[in-house]
Design an enzyme around this catalytic site. Structure first.
Site, PDB file in Angstrom:
ATOM      1  N   GLU A 162       6.298 -98.583 -43.394  1.00  0.00           N
ATOM      2  CA  GLU A 162       5.516 -99.729 -42.885  1.00  0.00           C
ATOM      3  C   GLU A 162       5.677-100.939 -43.819  1.00  0.00           C
ATOM      4  OE1 GLU A 162       1.958-101.707 -44.021  1.00  0.00           O
ATOM      5  OE2 GLU A 162       1.187 -99.690 -43.582  1.00  0.00           O
ATOM      6  N   GLU A 237       9.029-100.523 -52.784  1.00  0.00           N
ATOM      7  CA  GLU A 237       7.808-100.287 -52.017  1.00  0.00           C
ATOM      8  C   GLU A 237       7.331 -98.850 -52.162  1.00  0.00           C
ATOM      9  OE1 GLU A 237       6.073-102.718 -50.529  1.00  0.00           O
ATOM     10  OE2 GLU A 237       7.601-104.117 -51.270  1.00  0.00           O
TER      11      GLU A 237
HETATM   12 ZN   LIG Z   1      -0.027-100.194 -48.060  1.00  0.00          ZN
END
Ligand SMILES: [Zn+2]
Length: 1077
Positions: A162, A237
């Site tokens: 995401e 990330e």
């Molecule tokens: Zn997050």
């Protein structure tokens, strides 16, 4: 800055009557400043009425009403009555032929009167992708793409993906198009969320061109992200080993890794997670889609890529469009993307399996990391959870369970809540309520702050209370209050700053994602009518008792969870991580280490190298000519009733009246200040001579849409005296304004401060809430602390909601029994010093006719107020001593702040300051603190009223390093070279913030705030002009002002003992250390 403790990083809202899981994750924390508007720098201590329930109020929802918290949060604006007579307006239609030509077939079409919308379900013929196209008059347009993404383990793939897909794509090959949109669009919503079983990518804007830009960037990101070809994004990330020098220790870095460490540092979150996993051990809900920091480093890049290939496919996608744009254009945009794919089996492989119901209840005991201070014996948590059914429930049963939930737990007067809190067995409720956001609905109720010996008593009390409720039913006044509260919300449809279209999307998707009817969750009118009729005919007991019996009491799928505090756990976990990393290092050759250091450096260089201008240019943006030159003006008429200033805003509010009565704190004795939040809670929750607090609460629920009372403080630019007020805020149907004002008067004048036991509960609940805030919103606590050193308003606010407040509460808890008389008379004294016509201001928002109709009720209300407050005017002059402070809490990640007052350098406010501060957040701090530093968030905030400029980080693995980044800001600005396009983007993004879309009640409220703080419309126009003409020179000039933070600023960190020790060793006792948890 607007600081409310009730805000949460979690997501909100989907279906009409249930509450939702706090177990979803988003790319941006709502606590990072990236989405906040500058210039609204008001402090508000959270409404004392807010509770520790598993209810996460929408960001920006300023007033949690006393009644109806948690239920019915976004429902249509039409009442049951109004629906019947509402003619269906016509909206532009997409013909079958036109759809066919674009590759879609029309599956079904309905007019949904609840939201005055025409909704059409299309299916993309080639891939099977489903599209809901909702047309109406709402200018706040919404797009969302939702994929079913069930994880098999707790490595956090869905969550890391995401974050990652927003880091560059085929058409937009730059580092973070998402951030470019944050910087330079007029979005009213821009974020992404991971649920336990799905991932959502929603955007919203009122500007059509802007809206389609956002849609295109998001579609390209989801289907063609760079991250599947670029391991660097995964590392940044997700996770990676960091080694700056072969002689140093290896550490883990990664945005999601640190975000989840923060989540796993909060006991309430740990409990919610364990509960979800234990209640559904056999399907995808048995693992954590967000990622357990222990498991995240097991994730490989190969698995990550495979997950995208498998699930990010149109055949597995559901797409939502909503608003007043052209429905045919929506299909044109989509066909361009969808036609590039063939059908895939992903829709079948992503199906969520049903959890079979247990035949026996189970019990789980776990430990959570706790601090060493405080009475550990009293820190147990216990919670009972039920999975309600194997099959999906029909809408009427769902509505009935939602009602039941509100009846049992919805207000302080609700019996299950009241009995648990009054038992004295625990400090506050924890993760309590119905939830139907996932495939199978569930119900939980529990308490925290429980002593070891009382754990079993809490369990017994929960069960016996539920049994009693099933046997005896609910009072008819309580049923009426719940009914009115729910219907009021339906009519009001107040989603705060959350777009209405998004709230509808989340409702619809909660069924649609499981291949059920996407229209059904939007059509509550008929089932609600049926339920109401059944209650009228058979009585409420006949409706609710069988539900309690069937779904709860006779349901053996029950999981009891007990959590015990463990002061060793945090350091144990840290030691485990360290030993793993040591082993990793020991297993590496010298070449490996050199290679790792090189890779670390390569990643950092890549992160810190700006995108080339050509790449930046490909992200579509608006021109300055697309931006209106004038701010939104709110109609305001200033009048006078019996010597009280009355502001009236004539706006269409669908027959609802919003009223704020503002009292001045100018006569309040200093030592009474920290009692003010408890005073406010007492007004709402103590009762009068004639009415118990339960009766009073029910009365408020039956007659109004809710009343809240809370303090508000802010600096006023150019003045020494702060603005310090108590606001009584309420809403009702216009025809019931008389009741609203009578009830306000009753609260203000007749409530008796005599209930010693209830007051004790308020204190322990407040302590629990403040402790939770320290762990979950440490940056807010740090900011309040710095503000309290730098200005008087900040000091006042900190006394009522910061660390000082927590210290006050802990002392007060010991004093309550010894000197209740004294406390009770202090509360009385607060009332006398506030309550007066003199200094009072009334603010009202409704349509013109209602405004004149309610005049008489208001006059009567004002007549009953005393002329002057007792006691003379006081001068506020408190400040905390200026010093660098470190506040110790048990945590795996830190919150780091630094602040100074830029007005002290002679800087004069110019609109460009908003553009510059946003630019610093979105570039310098985002790149250094988040991207390369690995923190979940890093941002700055400029309070234009006080002049305080603060830097803050959120879930940050670093401490001193982050402070050094802050100190480099002035040099960053001096060395800055921005082209016109970048500047234009920054300007447009800022305009989007200052003029963001507001519902009518928020317009009226903002106007009141401007009135209180002396911000005129002329000034707003001037500021807007200054924003629009911001130049590079303004950035350079600002560098001088901001250096004051580096040179004379104060630093406050909320951090772990280990990190603070290390910082004090490295920089000879830089911080004064304060223990908090
Ligand atoms: Zn997050």
């Amino acid at each position: 800055m607007l600081r409310t403790a009730s805000c949460s990083a979690s997501l909100t809202s989907a279906s009409p009557f249930f509450r939702h899981f706090p177990l979803s994750y988003s790319s941006l924390s709502s606590s990072t400043g990236a989405l906040r508007a500058p210039g609204r720098n008001l402090r508000r201590v959270a409404s004392p009425a807010s509770t520790g329930r598993r209810v996460f109020l929408r960001r920006g929802l300023r007033v949690p009403s006393t009644a109806g918290r948690g239920v019915n949060r976004q429902l249509s604006r039409l009442s049951v009555r109004a629906v019947a007579t509402q003619p269906a307006p016509s909206y532009p239609d997409v013909g079958q032929d036109e759809a066919e030509k674009l590759g879609f077939e029309k599956v079904s079409e309905e007019f949904i009167s609840e939201c005055k919308s025409k909704a059409t379900l299309f299916k993309h013929k080639k891939t099977g992708c489903e599209v809901m196209s909702v047309s109406n008059e709402d200018e706040n347009k919404v797009f969302g793409i939702v994929l079913r993404t069930p994880p098999k383990d707790s490595t956090g793939i869905p969550h890391i993906l995401e974050h990652s897909v927003l880091c560059g794509s085929r058409k937009y090959p730059l580092k973070e198009p998402f951030v470019e949109l944050l910087k330079g669009s007029l979005h009213t919503f821009l974020n992404a969320f991971t649920y336990p079983d799905r991932t959502c990518y929603p955007v919203a804007s009122t500007n059509t061109k802007d809206f389609y830009n956002l849609v295109d960037v998001y579609l390209d990101a989801v289907f063609f992200p760079k991250c599947v070809d670029d391991v660097h994004t995964f590392q940044q990330e997700g996770w990676h080993y960091e080694l700056n020098d072969p002689s140093e220790d290896i550490s883990y870095k990664g945005v999601v890794f640190n975000e989840m460490k923060g989540v796993y540092s909060q006991p309430d979150n740990i409990l919610g997670r364990i509960a979800q996993q234990a209640i559904s051990p056999d399907n995808t809900y048995g693992v954590d889609s967000g990622g357990d920091p222990k498991d995240i480093p097991n994730l490989t890049f190969e698995e990550f890529k495979e997950f995208h290939r498998k699930y990010y496919h149109p055949s597995n996608a559901r797409i939502w469009f909503y608003g007043d744009d052209d429905p045919l254009q929506r299909l044109r945009i989509l066909s361009e993307y969808l036609d590039m794919f063939e059908a895939s089996p992903s829709r079948d492989t992503s199906k969520i399996e049903t959890q079979k119901l247990f035949s026996e209840p189970i019990r789980i005991v776990e430990k959570y990391p706790a601090g060493r201070d405080g009475d550990l014996k009293k820190k147990n948590m216990v919670c009972i959870n039920w999975l309600l059914s194997e099959k999906p429930l029909d809408l009427e049963t769902q509505l009935a369970l939602g009602f039941l939930d509100h009846l049992m737990l919805g207000t302080p007067a609700s019996p299950l809540r009241k009995i648990l809190l009054e038992s004295g067995l625990g400090e506050a409720l924890v993760s309590s309520g119905m939830s139907d956001e996932l495939l199978q609905p569930q119900f939980s109720v529990g308490m925290k702050g429980v002593s070891e010996d009382n754990v079993q008593k809490v369990e017994e009390l929960i069960m016996s209370t539920l049994k009693k409720l099933a046997e005896e039913g609910f009072e008819s006044d309580a049923v009426e209050a719940s009914m009115n509260t729910i219907e009021f919300s339906l009519r009001e449809n107040n989603t705060g700053s959350f777009p209405r279209g998004l709230s509808l999307m989340l409702q619809s998707i909660a069924k649609w994602i499981y291949d059920m009817d996407p229209f059904e969750p939007l059509k509550y009118t008929e089932p609600l009518k049926a339920l109401k009729a059944r209650i009228a005919e058979e009585g409420s007991k006949a409706v609710f008792s069988p539900l309690i019996e069937q779904f709860i009491l006779n349901n053996s799928h029950r999981v009891t969870i007990e959590m015990q505090p463990d002061p060793e756990k945090a350091s144990q976990e840290e030691a485990e991580e360290k030993s793993i990393l040591e082993k990793v290092k020991a297993g590496m050759t010298e070449e490996d280490l050199a290679e790792l250091a090189r890779a670390t450096e390569e990643l950092r260089l890549k992160q810190e190298t700006p995108d080339p201008p050509e790449a930046l240019r490909c992200v579509p943006s608006l021109n300055l000519s697309d931006i209106p030159k004038e701010p939104t003006y709110v109609p305001t008429e200033v009048g006078d009733i019996n010597g009280v200033k009355v502001l009236r805003h004539d706006l269409f509010t669908n027959d609802i009246v919003y009223a704020e009565v503002v009292f001045d704190m100018g006569s309040l004795k200093h030592e009474l200040l920290p009692l003010v939040p408890l005073f406010c809670q007492s007004l709402l929750e103590m009762g009068t001579k004639d009415l118990s607090f339960v009766q009073l609460n029910q009365l408020i629920g039956r007659k109004t849409g809710g009343i809240s009372v809370y303090p508000l403080t802010s600096s006023v630019r150019g003045k020494d005296e702060p603005c310090s007020k108590i606001i009584v805020r309420g809403k009702s149907m216009a025809g019931r304004a008389d009741d609203l004002f009578n009830l306000m008067n009753c609260l203000l004048q007749e409530v008796q401060f005599t209930d010693h036991q209830r007051f004790k509960q308020f204190v322990s609940q407040s302590i629990a809430r403040m402790e939770n805030r320290l762990r979950g919103s440490g940056h807010g606590v740090a900011a309040a602390r710095m503000d309290a050193m730098l200005n008087i308003a900040g000091w006042m606010s900190e006394q009522m909601g910061g660390l000082s407040y927590l210290e006050f509460l802990r002392t007060l808890e010991k004093k309550v029994d010894e000197d209740w008389e004294g406390i009770s008379s202090s509360l009385e004294e607060i009332r006398r010093s506030l309550l007066a016509k003199n200094g009072c201001i009334v603010n009202m928002t409704a349509d013109g006719k209602s405004l004149s109709n309610i005049e008489k009720s208001l006059e009567k209300f004002l007549d009953l107020l005393p002329e002057n407050p007792s006691g003379g005017l006081v001068t506020w002059d408190g400040r905390l001593p200026l010093r660098n402070e470190a506040i110790v809490i048990p945590t795996q990640v830190n919150y780091v702040g630094k602040a100074g007052n830029i007005y002290s350098t002679g800087y004069e406010l110019d609109g460009s300051a908003y553009v510059i501060s946003k630019h610093i957040s979105n570039t310098w701090l985002w790149d250094r603190v988040r991207v390369s530093g690995g923190a979940y968030g890093g941002f700055c905030d400029f309070d234009s009223h006080s002049g305080v400029f603060s830097f803050l980080s959120y879930r940050d693995p670093n401490l001193l390093k982050t402070l050094d980044i802050y100190d480099g800001t002035g040099d960053f600005l001096r060395g800055l070279d921005v082209d016109q396009e970048t500047l234009t983007k920054a300007i447009i993004g800022t305009i989007g913030d200052v003029g963001s879309y507001q519902l009518p009640d928020a317009k009226g409220y903002s106007s009141l705030m401007r009135h209180l703080l002396g911000v005129t419309d002329e000034e707003r126009l001037r500021k807007r002009e200054e924003i629009l003409t911001t130049s590079l020179k303004d950035f350079k000039d600002f560098a001088e002002a901001i250096d004051v933070v580096r040179d004379n600023g104060v630093a406050v960190a909320v951090a772990s003992a280990e990190d603070i020790d290390a910082a004090n060793n490295a920089r000879s006792n830089f911080f004064e250390v304060k223990k908090a948890l």
